[in-house]
Design a protein around this motif. Sequence first.
Motif, PDB file in Angstrom:
ATOM      1  N   CYS A   1       0.863  -1.185   0.000  1.00 31.63           N
ATOM      2  CA  CYS A   1       0.000   0.000   0.000  1.00 31.63           C
ATOM      3  C   CYS A   1       0.896   1.230   0.000  1.00 31.63           C
ATOM      4  O   CYS A   1       1.468   1.598   1.033  1.00 31.63           O
ATOM      5  N   ALA A   2       1.042   1.864  -1.149  1.00 36.73           N
ATOM      6  CA  ALA A   2       2.026   2.923  -1.326  1.00 36.73           C
ATOM      7  C   ALA A   2       1.346   4.287  -1.392  1.00 36.73           C
ATOM      8  O   ALA A   2       0.352   4.466  -2.096  1.00 36.73           O
ATOM      9  N   ASP A   3       1.906   5.239  -0.660  1.00 39.07           N
ATOM     10  CA  ASP A   3       1.331   6.581  -0.646  1.00 39.07           C
ATOM     11  C   ASP A   3       2.313   7.518   0.030  1.00 39.07           C
ATOM     12  O   ASP A   3       3.149   7.092   0.825  1.00 39.07           O
ATOM     13  N   ILE A   4       2.171   8.799  -0.261  1.00 41.14           N
ATOM     14  CA  ILE A   4       2.914   9.823   0.466  1.00 41.14           C
ATOM     15  C   ILE A   4       2.290  10.048   1.831  1.00 41.14           C
ATOM     16  O   ILE A   4       2.921  10.548   2.751  1.00 41.14           O
ATOM     17  N   GLN A   5       1.017   9.648   1.981  1.00 39.67           N
ATOM     18  CA  GLN A   5       0.320   9.700   3.254  1.00 39.67           C
ATOM     19  C   GLN A   5       0.424   8.345   3.960  1.00 39.67           C
ATOM     20  O   GLN A   5       0.813   7.342   3.371  1.00 39.67           O
ATOM     21  N   ASP A   6       0.029   8.331   5.220  1.00 38.71           N
ATOM     22  CA  ASP A   6       0.114   7.118   6.025  1.00 38.71           C
ATOM     23  C   ASP A   6      -0.931   6.093   5.568  1.00 38.71           C
ATOM     24  O   ASP A   6      -2.122   6.404   5.502  1.00 38.71           O
ATOM     25  N   CYS A   7      -0.480   4.903   5.260  1.00 35.38           N
ATOM     26  CA  CYS A   7      -1.372   3.824   4.827  1.00 35.38           C
ATOM     27  C   CYS A   7      -1.687   2.839   5.945  1.00 35.38           C
ATOM     28  O   CYS A   7      -2.195   1.744   5.687  1.00 35.38           O
ATOM     29  N   GLY A   8      -1.403   3.217   7.168  1.00 33.76           N
ATOM     30  CA  GLY A   8      -1.617   2.300   8.279  1.00 33.76           C
ATOM     31  C   GLY A   8      -3.045   1.813   8.393  1.00 33.76           C
ATOM     32  O   GLY A   8      -3.287   0.631   8.682  1.00 33.76           O
ATOM     33  N   GLU A   9      -4.006   2.695   8.170  1.00 28.73           N
ATOM     34  CA  GLU A   9      -5.406   2.284   8.288  1.00 28.73           C
ATOM     35  C   GLU A   9      -5.795   1.318   7.180  1.00 28.73           C
ATOM     36  O   GLU A   9      -6.542   0.355   7.416  1.00 28.73           O
ATOM     37  N   THR A  10      -5.289   1.532   5.986  1.00 32.57           N
ATOM     38  CA  THR A  10      -5.559   0.596   4.895  1.00 32.57           C
ATOM     39  C   THR A  10      -4.998  -0.787   5.216  1.00 32.57           C
ATOM     40  O   THR A  10      -5.667  -1.804   5.022  1.00 32.57           O
ATOM     41  N   VAL A  11      -3.783  -0.820   5.709  1.00 33.34           N
ATOM     42  CA  VAL A  11      -3.180  -2.100   6.093  1.00 33.34           C
ATOM     43  C   VAL A  11      -3.996  -2.766   7.195  1.00 33.34           C
ATOM     44  O   VAL A  11      -4.261  -3.975   7.156  1.00 33.34           O
ATOM     45  N   ARG A  12      -4.426  -1.980   8.176  1.00 27.16           N
ATOM     46  CA  ARG A  12      -5.211  -2.541   9.280  1.00 27.16           C
ATOM     47  C   ARG A  12      -6.500  -3.159   8.758  1.00 27.16           C
ATOM     48  O   ARG A  12      -6.885  -4.262   9.168  1.00 27.16           O
ATOM     49  N   LEU A  13      -7.180  -2.470   7.860  1.00 30.32           N
ATOM     50  CA  LEU A  13      -8.440  -2.980   7.319  1.00 30.32           C
ATOM     51  C   LEU A  13      -8.212  -4.253   6.510  1.00 30.32           C
ATOM     52  O   LEU A  13      -9.005  -5.197   6.579  1.00 30.32           O
ATOM     53  N   ALA A  14      -7.125  -4.289   5.746  1.00 26.78           N
ATOM     54  CA  ALA A  14      -6.825  -5.492   4.961  1.00 26.78           C
ATOM     55  C   ALA A  14      -6.556  -6.680   5.871  1.00 26.78           C
ATOM     56  O   ALA A  14      -7.070  -7.787   5.655  1.00 26.78           O
ATOM     57  N   GLU A  15      -5.758  -6.455   6.894  1.00 25.84           N
ATOM     58  CA  GLU A  15      -5.410  -7.556   7.804  1.00 25.84           C
ATOM     59  C   GLU A  15      -6.603  -7.983   8.649  1.00 25.84           C
ATOM     60  O   GLU A  15      -6.749  -9.167   8.973  1.00 25.84           O
ATOM     61  N   LYS A  16      -7.469  -7.043   8.975  1.00 23.15           N
ATOM     62  CA  LYS A  16      -8.674  -7.361   9.749  1.00 23.15           C
ATOM     63  C   LYS A  16      -9.545  -8.378   9.016  1.00 23.15           C
ATOM     64  O   LYS A  16     -10.192  -9.229   9.637  1.00 23.15           O
ATOM     65  N   ASP A  17      -9.544  -8.287   7.699  1.00 20.82           N
ATOM     66  CA  ASP A  17     -10.343  -9.201   6.896  1.00 20.82           C
ATOM     67  C   ASP A  17      -9.551 -10.419   6.427  1.00 20.82           C
ATOM     68  O   ASP A  17      -9.987 -11.143   5.532  1.00 20.82           O
ATOM     69  N   GLY A  18      -8.374 -10.611   6.983  1.00 23.17           N
ATOM     70  CA  GLY A  18      -7.599 -11.804   6.667  1.00 23.17           C
ATOM     71  C   GLY A  18      -6.620 -11.649   5.525  1.00 23.17           C
ATOM     72  O   GLY A  18      -5.981 -12.628   5.117  1.00 23.17           O
ATOM     73  N   GLY A  19      -6.495 -10.430   4.985  1.00 25.73           N
ATOM     74  CA  GLY A  19      -5.571 -10.210   3.885  1.00 25.73           C
ATOM     75  C   GLY A  19      -4.172  -9.884   4.357  1.00 25.73           C
ATOM     76  O   GLY A  19      -3.903  -9.729   5.550  1.00 25.73           O
TER      77      GLY A  19
END
Length: 254
Positions: free
Chosen positions: A38-56
């Motif tokens: 998950c690449a961005d100039i902004q923080d992608c921590g929430e995207t990673v959290r949501l992906a992992e929450k669903d097993g990704g």
Amino acid sequence: MTVKDGLQGRTAIVTGAAQGIGRATALRLAGEGALVACADIQDCGETVRLAEKDGGRAVAVELDVRHGADWARAVSALVAEHGRIDLLANVAGVVNMNSPDTVVDLTEDAWQVVIDTDLKGVWLGMQAVIPQMIEAGGGRIVNIASMAALRGLPNLASYSAAKGGVVGLTQQAAFEYADRGVLVNAIAPGTIDTPILAGITDEMREANANAHLIRRLGRPEEIAAMVAYLFREGSFQTGLTFPVDGGWAAKGNF
């Protein structure tokens, strides 16, 4: 969301993954089994959290798409850790918020901000990943263009130029690298309900919705679904730009 195995074993980079279409794309690919950077100039921590929450599986990568050194660093690290990059979704983009966006009134600085992010960033991304895709036997790339690339729209001169360039660059790269196993396509969304639209008036929102035959704004997940299709099933498509636009192209007017 239950993780499916359509993209199991694939490694993907998604730019602009902190929000909007980029986040939806990252979550969709992770949900289909890909490991997603998950690449961005902004923080992608929430995207990673949501992906992992669903097993990704997902990792956050700090990346400014405007700089080749950032791309080289990110791609090198991902290949070293995961072996290869199979998929690239060039989603990161901006609109001109710094001046009127007409040919006459646009400033050079405002032009450069949009061109550097929306067009140069796509070129640098492809430049970074295509050599290792070729070495690994192939890969797939989807670039996010816009309906603004296909028709004249008001106050979008720099954006239209950048996204038109994305369409042309997609076609050229597809021609150049198809025989090396790299398939390159683009998507031209209609008006999608993303944070970019947060400040528009209710009247503007209604006008944008009514531009589509399906009289509503699109959802980021609907663009992500097309990206996933091209990555998973699109084995005989390259060099194409797919409108995902609620029927806007068929309607023929703004």
